[in-house]
Design a protein around this motif. Structure first.
Motif, PDB file in Angstrom:
ATOM      1  N   ASP A  78     -45.607 -21.218 -29.880  1.00  0.00           N
ATOM      2  CA  ASP A  78     -46.567 -20.839 -28.850  1.00  0.00           C
ATOM      3  C   ASP A  78     -46.503 -21.687 -27.580  1.00  0.00           C
ATOM      4  OD1 ASP A  78     -48.098 -18.950 -30.676  1.00  0.00           O
ATOM      5  OD2 ASP A  78     -48.296 -20.838 -31.758  1.00  0.00           O
ATOM      6  N   SER A  79     -45.884 -22.873 -27.635  1.00  0.00           N
ATOM      7  CA  SER A  79     -46.030 -23.822 -26.535  1.00  0.00           C
ATOM      8  C   SER A  79     -44.688 -24.390 -26.094  1.00  0.00           C
ATOM      9  CB  SER A  79     -46.954 -24.978 -26.952  1.00  0.00           C
ATOM     10  OG  SER A  79     -48.196 -24.493 -27.398  1.00  0.00           O
ATOM     11  N   ASN A  80     -44.659 -24.878 -24.889  1.00  0.00           N
ATOM     12  CA  ASN A  80     -43.542 -25.631 -24.334  1.00  0.00           C
ATOM     13  C   ASN A  80     -44.063 -26.913 -23.705  1.00  0.00           C
ATOM     14  OD1 ASN A  80     -40.934 -24.090 -24.516  1.00  0.00           O
ATOM     15  ND2 ASN A  80     -42.176 -22.519 -23.524  1.00  0.00           N
ATOM     16  N   TRP A  81     -43.242 -27.944 -23.763  1.00  0.00           N
ATOM     17  CA  TRP A  81     -43.556 -29.180 -23.046  1.00  0.00           C
ATOM     18  C   TRP A  81     -43.439 -28.906 -21.555  1.00  0.00           C
ATOM     19  CZ3 TRP A  81     -40.036 -32.958 -20.607  1.00  0.00           C
ATOM     20  CH2 TRP A  81     -40.676 -34.170 -20.290  1.00  0.00           C
ATOM     21  N   MET A  82     -44.477 -29.226 -20.796  1.00  0.00           N
ATOM     22  CA  MET A  82     -44.516 -28.839 -19.389  1.00  0.00           C
ATOM     23  C   MET A  82     -44.585 -30.025 -18.436  1.00  0.00           C
ATOM     24  SD  MET A  82     -44.218 -25.762 -18.425  1.00  0.00           S
ATOM     25  CE  MET A  82     -43.873 -25.100 -16.795  1.00  0.00           C
ATOM     26  N   GLY A  83     -44.747 -31.234 -18.959  1.00  0.00           N
ATOM     27  CA  GLY A  83     -44.811 -32.380 -18.063  1.00  0.00           C
ATOM     28  C   GLY A  83     -45.562 -33.531 -18.700  1.00  0.00           C
ATOM     29  N   TYR A  84     -46.019 -34.447 -17.854  1.00  0.00           N
ATOM     30  CA  TYR A  84     -46.663 -35.646 -18.388  1.00  0.00           C
ATOM     31  C   TYR A  84     -47.548 -36.297 -17.333  1.00  0.00           C
ATOM     32  CZ  TYR A  84     -42.860 -37.921 -15.803  1.00  0.00           C
ATOM     33  OH  TYR A  84     -41.981 -38.325 -14.808  1.00  0.00           O
ATOM     34  N   VAL A  85     -48.391 -37.201 -17.815  1.00  0.00           N
ATOM     35  CA  VAL A  85     -49.219 -38.052 -16.954  1.00  0.00           C
ATOM     36  C   VAL A  85     -48.727 -39.481 -17.127  1.00  0.00           C
ATOM     37  CG1 VAL A  85     -51.557 -38.819 -16.388  1.00  0.00           C
ATOM     38  CG2 VAL A  85     -51.179 -36.508 -17.310  1.00  0.00           C
ATOM     39  N   ALA A  86     -48.619 -40.222 -16.033  1.00  0.00           N
ATOM     40  CA  ALA A  86     -48.202 -41.622 -16.078  1.00  0.00           C
ATOM     41  C   ALA A  86     -49.078 -42.431 -15.126  1.00  0.00           C
ATOM     42  CB  ALA A  86     -46.728 -41.770 -15.703  1.00  0.00           C
ATOM     43  N   VAL A  87     -49.051 -43.746 -15.301  1.00  0.00           N
ATOM     44  CA  VAL A  87     -49.862 -44.616 -14.448  1.00  0.00           C
ATOM     45  C   VAL A  87     -49.059 -45.869 -14.115  1.00  0.00           C
ATOM     46  CG1 VAL A  87     -50.970 -45.776 -16.402  1.00  0.00           C
ATOM     47  CG2 VAL A  87     -52.147 -45.686 -14.178  1.00  0.00           C
ATOM     48  N   SER A  88     -49.252 -46.387 -12.916  1.00  0.00           N
ATOM     49  CA  SER A  88     -48.494 -47.564 -12.476  1.00  0.00           C
ATOM     50  C   SER A  88     -48.922 -48.800 -13.259  1.00  0.00           C
ATOM     51  CB  SER A  88     -48.695 -47.800 -10.976  1.00  0.00           C
ATOM     52  OG  SER A  88     -50.068 -47.956 -10.658  1.00  0.00           O
ATOM     53  N   ASP A  89     -47.952 -49.685 -13.539  1.00  0.00           N
ATOM     54  CA  ASP A  89     -48.287 -50.942 -14.216  1.00  0.00           C
ATOM     55  C   ASP A  89     -48.814 -51.943 -13.195  1.00  0.00           C
ATOM     56  OD1 ASP A  89     -46.068 -52.031 -12.871  1.00  0.00           O
ATOM     57  OD2 ASP A  89     -44.753 -51.882 -14.624  1.00  0.00           O
ATOM     58  N   LEU A 140     -58.377 -41.846 -17.107  1.00  0.00           N
ATOM     59  CA  LEU A 140     -57.716 -42.910 -16.350  1.00  0.00           C
ATOM     60  C   LEU A 140     -58.498 -43.277 -15.091  1.00  0.00           C
ATOM     61  CD1 LEU A 140     -53.997 -41.712 -16.689  1.00  0.00           C
ATOM     62  CD2 LEU A 140     -55.058 -43.666 -17.839  1.00  0.00           C
ATOM     63  N   VAL A 141     -58.975 -42.278 -14.368  1.00  0.00           N
ATOM     64  CA  VAL A 141     -59.735 -42.546 -13.141  1.00  0.00           C
ATOM     65  C   VAL A 141     -60.995 -43.346 -13.470  1.00  0.00           C
ATOM     66  CG1 VAL A 141     -61.128 -41.489 -11.322  1.00  0.00           C
ATOM     67  CG2 VAL A 141     -58.858 -40.567 -11.832  1.00  0.00           C
ATOM     68  N   GLY A 147     -41.774 -48.794 -12.672  1.00  0.00           N
ATOM     69  CA  GLY A 147     -43.030 -49.484 -12.920  1.00  0.00           C
ATOM     70  C   GLY A 147     -44.186 -48.596 -13.311  1.00  0.00           C
ATOM     71  N   TYR A 148     -43.926 -47.548 -14.059  1.00  0.00           N
ATOM     72  CA  TYR A 148     -44.986 -46.658 -14.538  1.00  0.00           C
ATOM     73  C   TYR A 148     -44.875 -46.508 -16.049  1.00  0.00           C
ATOM     74  CZ  TYR A 148     -46.176 -45.084  -9.798  1.00  0.00           C
ATOM     75  OH  TYR A 148     -46.598 -45.027  -8.500  1.00  0.00           O
ATOM     76  N   LYS A 149     -45.988 -46.144 -16.688  1.00  0.00           N
ATOM     77  CA  LYS A 149     -46.027 -45.921 -18.130  1.00  0.00           C
ATOM     78  C   LYS A 149     -46.618 -44.547 -18.393  1.00  0.00           C
ATOM     79  CE  LYS A 149     -48.121 -47.612 -22.438  1.00  0.00           C
ATOM     80  NZ  LYS A 149     -49.030 -48.620 -23.042  1.00  0.00           N
ATOM     81  N   VAL A 150     -45.931 -43.756 -19.230  1.00  0.00           N
ATOM     82  CA  VAL A 150     -46.416 -42.426 -19.581  1.00  0.00           C
ATOM     83  C   VAL A 150     -47.589 -42.554 -20.559  1.00  0.00           C
ATOM     84  CG1 VAL A 150     -45.832 -40.207 -20.649  1.00  0.00           C
ATOM     85  CG2 VAL A 150     -44.139 -41.409 -19.248  1.00  0.00           C
ATOM     86  N   THR A 151     -48.671 -41.852 -20.278  1.00  0.00           N
ATOM     87  CA  THR A 151     -49.859 -41.927 -21.128  1.00  0.00           C
ATOM     88  C   THR A 151     -50.151 -40.629 -21.868  1.00  0.00           C
ATOM     89  OG1 THR A 151     -51.387 -41.222 -19.372  1.00  0.00           O
ATOM     90  CG2 THR A 151     -50.893 -43.583 -19.533  1.00  0.00           C
ATOM     91  N   LYS A 152     -49.607 -39.495 -21.385  1.00  0.00           N
ATOM     92  CA  LYS A 152     -49.965 -38.215 -21.999  1.00  0.00           C
ATOM     93  C   LYS A 152     -48.903 -37.174 -21.704  1.00  0.00           C
ATOM     94  CE  LYS A 152     -52.919 -35.183 -23.853  1.00  0.00           C
ATOM     95  NZ  LYS A 152     -53.372 -35.251 -25.268  1.00  0.00           N
ATOM     96  N   ARG A 179     -52.523 -49.884  -4.882  1.00  0.00           N
ATOM     97  CA  ARG A 179     -53.573 -49.180  -5.633  1.00  0.00           C
ATOM     98  C   ARG A 179     -53.007 -48.802  -6.999  1.00  0.00           C
ATOM     99  NH1 ARG A 179     -49.385 -46.035  -3.268  1.00  0.00           N
ATOM    100  NH2 ARG A 179     -49.545 -43.889  -4.008  1.00  0.00           N
ATOM    101  N   ARG A 180     -53.898 -48.432  -7.907  1.00  0.00           N
ATOM    102  CA  ARG A 180     -53.481 -47.928  -9.207  1.00  0.00           C
ATOM    103  C   ARG A 180     -53.142 -46.451  -9.034  1.00  0.00           C
ATOM    104  NH1 ARG A 180     -52.081 -50.916 -13.661  1.00  0.00           N
ATOM    105  NH2 ARG A 180     -53.883 -52.243 -13.192  1.00  0.00           N
ATOM    106  N   ASP A 181     -51.883 -46.096  -9.218  1.00  0.00           N
ATOM    107  CA  ASP A 181     -51.420 -44.742  -8.951  1.00  0.00           C
ATOM    108  C   ASP A 181     -51.255 -43.970 -10.255  1.00  0.00           C
ATOM    109  OD1 ASP A 181     -50.508 -42.598  -7.386  1.00  0.00           O
ATOM    110  OD2 ASP A 181     -48.406 -43.179  -7.651  1.00  0.00           O
ATOM    111  N   ILE A 182     -51.989 -42.876 -10.360  1.00  0.00           N
ATOM    112  CA  ILE A 182     -51.830 -41.955 -11.491  1.00  0.00           C
ATOM    113  C   ILE A 182     -50.893 -40.843 -11.044  1.00  0.00           C
ATOM    114  CG2 ILE A 182     -53.015 -40.379 -13.072  1.00  0.00           C
ATOM    115  CD1 ILE A 182     -55.585 -42.026 -12.469  1.00  0.00           C
ATOM    116  N   VAL A 183     -49.874 -40.573 -11.825  1.00  0.00           N
ATOM    117  CA  VAL A 183     -48.888 -39.549 -11.495  1.00  0.00           C
ATOM    118  C   VAL A 183     -48.942 -38.430 -12.528  1.00  0.00           C
ATOM    119  CG1 VAL A 183     -46.411 -39.026 -11.378  1.00  0.00           C
ATOM    120  CG2 VAL A 183     -47.319 -41.045 -10.239  1.00  0.00           C
TER     121      VAL A 183
END
Length: 515
Positions: A192-203, A279-280, A161-166, A212-216
């Motif tokens: 120069d760069s590597n993918w290091m992770g992501y930001v997601a948020v609960s639907d 997001l916040v 139940g989360y969606k990746v935003t970034k 609550r609205r959870d940002i991960v």
């Protein structure tokens, strides 16, 4: 020879078999087979150091805790049941599960609601490995294999139940360990760069369930245990304006940038904070309660702490917590004190046999704090932070015994042990649901009786496919999965976006007409 010299000089070879090159060390999290056999002398050294570190590892032949006498029945007993427990409504308990009381009375015994949340965040961290392109011959090596809109769908995580935003990228050329080197090819998506992770948020549905609205934020880790010994005591450097200090290499990965790069004109720190801020502000502006949960494994757990520190400074009053797995120490006691003062709640999940959580500061660590009256405050001593959930490989009858540092450190091993954990005094729970087969994704930890291949998680035929002429070739990525499409690829992608937007508009018009 001094103990510190012996560890620094010989243990990397002992752990890697003297022959593991840097690129294969990266692969240990990804299911790429690498030679991890120890020669006789190196094994003796490793066993001696294991004794010194008090890891209490059982002999390879030990099978004292096996529960099954007929492993052929394993399929019937486990394979025909769901792999996850039912979701509970935890809206009225989310603050306790998020660490408001430092998880007091929730860890031993482990509360079932908390267990499920820990596994959820652990799977978010595991996604950073499963989607990472580790193929050193790929022109996209170092990137994510999928665009953010497909990531959870491809990895089977849509159920959370989360969606990746970034997506987050980190520098691979400035102050970066060699195990983050990108491709063997000069013509690559980014030098120069590597993918290091992501930001997601609960639907909306998950938000109602968890209250609550959870940002991960999920951070990737790639380091193997041997590499912590190669640099087991790095310099501490200041962070913030007080006496807090953190390990130099971790801070460099988090903050490095270069205006001449494609993906790191801004640092990983700036990228993640810009997205979290957006997001916040948006969800708090909608009158919603918001939390920030940061997760990561190994190096990712260290980056998660730095991220939490920065977020707590920038958002006073925001509920910020860290759920880390197999993370090393990051800073000194002043850093720990500042995190506590800022209200950051940290839950560290560690496996007793794992070496990485003992690094850096194998000698100079928080255990010296008991001598404060004699030594005073030691700014150069590394210190863990937060609450600890300690797991034990020997608790699970599914796992092999013996010295297996890569298996001990694997995130899938951690998630298996969390799923089966009841309490420090209880046996592995028989009702554990998570698929045991996942443990052998990138290591060889499952007992042979289960007949699960080691390091089985990989692309079919190492990613090669047959073209229309019957020749085996590397396939082209879909335009939307290319990190930075250019030329004809970008044109194709823009056409697809236009077609999708036109289709969406038509469907909306149709629905309005029906209404």
């Amino acid at each position: 020879m001094a103990l510190s010299t012996m560890i620094h000089t010989h243990l990397p070879q002992a752990l890697s078999g003297g022959g593991m090159n840097r690129i294969s060390a990266v692969y240990v999290h990804q299911g790429v087979a690498s030679d991890t056999k120890l020669n006789r002398g190196a094994r003796r050294l490793a066993e001696s150091l294991t004794t010194l570190l008090n890891l209490n590892i059982e002999p390879l032949c030990s099978r004292k805790n096996l529960q099954y006498s007929n492993w052929d029945s394993f399929d019937d007993e486990k394979h025909n049941t769901p792999t996850t427990s039912p979701k509970e409504m935890i809206a009225d308990k989310w603050r306790e599960l998020h660490g408001s009381s430092d998880w007091e009375k929730l860890l031993d015994p482990l509360h079932p609601w908390l267990r499920r949340e820990i596994v959820k965040y652990g799977e978010f961290a595991q996604a950073t490995y499963d989607a990472f392109d580790f193929d050193s011959f790929s022109e996209y090596c170092g990137s994510c294999r999928y665009n953010r809109n497909k990531l959870f769908e491809k990895l089977g995580l849509s159920k959370n139940g989360y969606k990746v935003t970034k997506y987050i990228y980190a520098m691979s050329a400035i102050e970066m360990p060699q195990w983050l080197e990108t491709s063997r090819l000069m013509d690559t998506w980014s030098k120069d760069s590597n993918w290091m992770g992501y930001v997601a948020v609960s639907d909306d549905e998950e938000t109602r369930r968890i209250g609550r609205r959870d940002i991960v934020v999920a951070w990737r880790g790639t380091v193997a245990p041997s590499e912590w010994y190669e640099d087991f005591q790095r310099n501490l450097e200041p962070i913030g304006i007080g006496d807090a200090k953190v390990e130099h290499g971790f801070l460099s990965i988090y903050t490095s940038k270069n205006e001449f790069t494609r993906y790191n004109k801004s640092s990983a720190s700036e990228q993640v904070m810009k997205e979290v801020t957006k997001l916040v502000q948006f969800y708090q502006g909608q009158g919603e309660e918001v939390s920030l949960t940061i997760t990561g494994h190994s190096l990712g757990g260290a980056l998660a702490l730095l991220n939490a520190y920065e977020a707590a400074v920038n958002f006073p009053g925001l509920a910020v917590s860290v759920v880390s797995f197999g993370a090393p120490r990051v800073g000194n006691s002043a850093f720990r004190a500042e995190l506590d003062d800022l209200g950051v709640k940290t839950l560290r999940v560690v496996v007793k046999q794992d070496l990485v959580p003992r690094m850096p500061g194998i000698v100079f660590n928080e255990s010296l704090q008991r001598f404060d009256d004699i030594t005073g405050t030691l700014e150069w001593v590394y210190t863990h932070v937060g609450a600890e959930l300690k797991l034990d490989v020997s608790s699970s009858s599914y796992l092999k015994r013996g010295f297996n540092p890569l298996g001990f450190h694997s995130l899938e091993t951690y998630l298996h042990l969390v799923d089966g954990y009841l309490s420090a005094e209880s046996a592995f729970r028989s009702s554990a649901r998570r698929d045991v087969t996942l443990v052998n994704k990138a290591c060889d930890m499952l007992v042979d009786e289960l007949r699960i291949p080691q390091c089985w998680y990989q692309l079919a035929n190492k990613g090669l496919v047959r073209n229309e002429h019957g020749r085996w070739v590397k396939p082209r990525r879909e335009p939307e999965d290319i990190p930075s499409p250019t030329g004809e690829q970008a044109h194709d992608l823009s056409l697809r976006i236009e077609m999708q937007e036109s289709y969406t508009c038509c469907m909306q018009a149709k629905n309005l007409a029906i209404c």
